[in-house]
Design a protein around this motif. Structure first.
Motif, PDB file in Angstrom:
ATOM      1  N   ASP A  55       0.929  -1.030   0.017  1.00 14.03           N
ATOM      2  CA  ASP A  55      -0.109  -0.018  -0.221  1.00 14.03           C
ATOM      3  C   ASP A  55       0.540   1.247  -0.269  1.00 14.03           C
ATOM      4  O   ASP A  55       0.455   2.465  -0.329  1.00 14.03           O
ATOM      5  CB  ASP A  55      -0.870   0.079   1.070  1.00 14.03           C
ATOM      6  N   HIS A  56       1.878   1.119   0.190  1.00 18.31           N
ATOM      7  CA  HIS A  56       3.528   2.466   0.353  1.00 18.31           C
ATOM      8  C   HIS A  56       3.187   2.857  -1.307  1.00 18.31           C
ATOM      9  O   HIS A  56       3.664   3.701  -0.934  1.00 18.31           O
ATOM     10  CB  HIS A  56       4.381   2.075   0.483  1.00 18.31           C
ATOM     11  N   GLN A  57       2.929   2.031  -1.555  1.00 21.72           N
ATOM     12  CA  GLN A  57       3.125   2.598  -3.267  1.00 21.72           C
ATOM     13  C   GLN A  57       2.128   2.566  -4.375  1.00 21.72           C
ATOM     14  O   GLN A  57       1.389   1.834  -4.258  1.00 21.72           O
ATOM     15  CB  GLN A  57       3.895   1.012  -4.266  1.00 21.72           C
ATOM     16  N   SER A  58       2.073   4.144  -4.081  1.00 20.26           N
ATOM     17  CA  SER A  58       1.668   4.863  -5.166  1.00 20.26           C
ATOM     18  C   SER A  58       0.471   4.413  -6.721  1.00 20.26           C
ATOM     19  O   SER A  58      -0.452   5.157  -7.061  1.00 20.26           O
ATOM     20  CB  SER A  58       1.138   6.409  -4.784  1.00 20.26           C
ATOM     21  N   ARG A  85      -5.327   1.575  -9.443  1.00 22.71           N
ATOM     22  CA  ARG A  85      -4.110   3.091  -9.416  1.00 22.71           C
ATOM     23  C   ARG A  85      -3.784   3.564  -9.788  1.00 22.71           C
ATOM     24  O   ARG A  85      -4.050   3.530 -11.073  1.00 22.71           O
ATOM     25  CB  ARG A  85      -2.613   2.521  -9.101  1.00 22.71           C
ATOM     26  N   THR A 213       5.471   7.800  -3.977  1.00 21.95           N
ATOM     27  CA  THR A 213       4.608   7.066  -2.394  1.00 21.95           C
ATOM     28  C   THR A 213       3.215   8.391  -2.487  1.00 21.95           C
ATOM     29  O   THR A 213       4.132   9.070  -2.618  1.00 21.95           O
ATOM     30  CB  THR A 213       5.759   6.657  -1.335  1.00 21.95           C
ATOM     31  N   ASP A 214       2.883   8.249  -1.474  1.00 20.60           N
ATOM     32  CA  ASP A 214       2.317   8.885  -0.608  1.00 20.60           C
ATOM     33  C   ASP A 214       1.742   8.994   0.528  1.00 20.60           C
ATOM     34  O   ASP A 214       1.191   9.117   1.166  1.00 20.60           O
ATOM     35  CB  ASP A 214       0.995   9.337  -2.004  1.00 20.60           C
ATOM     36  N   THR A 215       2.620   7.743   1.311  1.00 22.55           N
ATOM     37  CA  THR A 215       2.603   7.084   2.796  1.00 22.55           C
ATOM     38  C   THR A 215       3.990   7.507   2.802  1.00 22.55           C
ATOM     39  O   THR A 215       4.070   7.803   4.506  1.00 22.55           O
ATOM     40  CB  THR A 215       2.211   5.849   3.063  1.00 22.55           C
ATOM     41  N   LEU A 216       5.149   7.061   3.190  1.00 20.81           N
ATOM     42  CA  LEU A 216       6.456   7.027   3.199  1.00 20.81           C
ATOM     43  C   LEU A 216       7.294   8.878   3.328  1.00 20.81           C
ATOM     44  O   LEU A 216       8.158   8.664   2.615  1.00 20.81           O
ATOM     45  CB  LEU A 216       7.400   6.111   2.204  1.00 20.81           C
ATOM     46  N   ILE A 217       6.426   9.416   3.802  1.00 25.91           N
ATOM     47  CA  ILE A 217       7.058  10.789   3.438  1.00 25.91           C
ATOM     48  C   ILE A 217       7.761  11.177   4.544  1.00 25.91           C
ATOM     49  O   ILE A 217       8.841  12.402   3.812  1.00 25.91           O
ATOM     50  CB  ILE A 217       5.439  11.775   4.195  1.00 25.91           C
ATOM     51  N   ARG A 222       5.830  13.556  -0.246  1.00 23.82           N
ATOM     52  CA  ARG A 222       5.105  12.909  -0.759  1.00 23.82           C
ATOM     53  C   ARG A 222       4.663  13.333  -2.824  1.00 23.82           C
ATOM     54  O   ARG A 222       5.510  14.038  -3.237  1.00 23.82           O
ATOM     55  CB  ARG A 222       3.555  13.801  -0.432  1.00 23.82           C
TER      56      ARG A 222
END
Length: 262
Positions: A55-58, A85, A213-217, A222
């Motif tokens: 899920d970390h991969q956008s 996605r 990613t949009d989570t591993l900020i 982001r």
């Protein structure tokens, strides 16, 4: 993983020749190669397509993002939706696993916040093996940076961050992996020398990829879809088995300042 004697590789301009010769005292086949990316040989490379690493991969890996043009591998990240996605991205991996030796590629690396361009080796849970990994990862959480890293089942916090710049140029990225040492190079210049400790010791697959990613900020920032498309360009990639020296003109092992007595 590399066992060869008296092997010769031609430069890309003269075409690449992969010779399979046994190392003295060994019946195993030599696995060294030079890949000029005139084509993407299905016997060597597998294209990741139809999934993400979590899920970390956008973005979703998709074969449409992998191309060969004029002897260059193009791995792209675009705002073309695939399945669940909104973004799609690219990864290739070797079918075979490789061990101790020299891994190198000549690449033009893109940088964007929330994006990771990389050259790495990996084996782990998908292959039902302990996690082993060696990395070049190009990120830009605030500014362009190179992160070198290695992972074992015992430790995954071995990263070092190196200053770099986005100058739109090709660079040759190499690492030499030995049983008790890993060295990372850029254009033949040593940037990191890891000696001793618990190092990777499992044969691994080779990967080239570009993802967002949009989570591993905290690590990468982001990714802004408006910054797409992005493309990682790979001129060539080579692997030289441990026990072999200068095998093709562009190799770090041809640099007289690099200890090639592997």
């Amino acid at each position: 993983m590399r066992r060869r004697l008296g092997q010769v590789f031609l430069s890309k301009a003269a075409l690449a020749v992969c010779l399979l010769m046994p190392f003295a005292g060994s019946a195993q086949e030599d696995t060294s190669f030079f890949e000029p990316f005139d084509t993407l040989a299905k016997s060597r490379w597998f294209i990741s397509s139809g999934w993400a690493n979590g899920d970390h991969q956008s973005c979703l890996w998709h074969r449409d993002r992998v191309a060969i043009e004029n002897g260059t591998l193009l791995l792209s990240l675009t705002a073309d939706p695939k399945e669940d996605r909104d973004l799609s991205c690219a990864e290739i991996q070797t079918r075979d696993r490789f061990g101790y030796g020299t891994y190198e590629a000549r690449m033009k690396v893109p940088y964007a916040e929330g994006m990771n361009a990389n050259l790495f080796t990996f084996i782990g849970a998908p292959q039902e093996r302990p996690h082993n990994e060696i990395d070049f990862e190009f990120i830009a959480p605030r500014q362009p940076a190179l992160q070198t890293n290695f992972h074992t089942a015992e430790s995954s916090t071995n990263e070092e961050v190196h200053r770099t710049s986005e100058d739109d140029g090709y660079r040759t990225y190499s690492f030499i992996w030995e049983p008790d040492r890993i060295r990372w190079f850029i254009d033949g210049s040593l940037i990191r020398d890891q000696r001793g400790g618990v190092l990777p010791d499992e044969p691994q697959k080779i990967y080239l990829s570009l993802w967002s990613t949009d989570t591993l900020i905290d690590w990468m920032g982001r990714f802004d879809p408006a910054s797409a498309p992005q493309t990682l360009q790979v001129d060539w990639m080579g692997f030289t088995e441990l026990g072999s020296g200068c095998a093709f003109d562009e190799s770090v092992l041809c640099n007289p300042d690099v200890d090639a007595s592997l």
